[in-house]
Design an enzyme around this catalytic site. Sequence first.
Site: not given
Length: 325
Positions: A2, A82, A174
Amino acid sequence: MCTAMTLQSVQGENFFGRTMDFSYPIEPGVFIIPKDYQWQSLSTNKRYINRYSFIGIGQETDGMLGFFDGVNEQGLAAAVLYFEGYADYDLPIDNKEAIASLDFLHYILGHCSSVDDLKALLKNIRIVGIPDPVTQKAAPLHWIATDKSGKCVVIEQTKTGLEIKHNPIGVMANSPDFNWHMTNLRNYMEISTTQKKEANWGGVSLTPFGQGAGTRHLPGGFTSPERFVRTAFLKTHTNVPESRSEAIMACFHIMNSVSIPKGIVITDRGTDDYTKYTAFMNTNTCEYYFKTYENSQMIKASLWDYNMHGTQPIFLGSIVHPFVI
């Protein structure tokens, strides 16, 4: 996978949003959580009472309501991403209150009015990992938060402990950790919005093929470091938006550069990791703008369009509305 970012307009309004890239099936929807809402963590069995109402995108699975991103009535906005290989939940208690990682976004949106408020809250918090109903494991996570002032922070719990880090660039992706990403930007200092008109090599004149040569070293892949660099460059060099509509358009155009189509990133499980949705929030007005992989038409939802005197969450519906020709 993301990417998240902030963007300020000329008027000083702060916009915040993200791409939701995931390789597992999810069914995201929009929820309104009222002020004073009482809820129980299915992870730790603790009960909480929210101080603030908020609007967020999340999912209810097996009775567990979890959120991916949201903005509350005070203008605090946050998202969870994440953090594979770096998140660590096996820390000593140290007499701090344990908050489940799956509940953490809900908890801060319901309890914090600003980034400064969040900093104070985290002094007495530790995050514990609980398996989620989608992946069936304790998802490795970290968080980004911002408020109406434009302040932005990253929250990461690693083997060194829980840290809240000032985020001057207003971007997060991330793994690796945020400090690594900021150091890595130094590898791309030669990238420019302009270009040399001509170079001379031993009497031979060399000219560029066209516009954009200054960006030729901008990374184009979809790894976390590449997406961080690309987003950081674009958001810091785009024209400062002069209105709300210009700001929203700029946000989505920037995020288009890191949006992942199906089939480009395939996991070791043989599944597609792709951008399920892209969403942005105006922290000043508590308005949400989002579009999905199935439908690129932008949809708007506002916290203030609904009755805030109820005691239960309001489900506005799924955000997935397939495009029909």
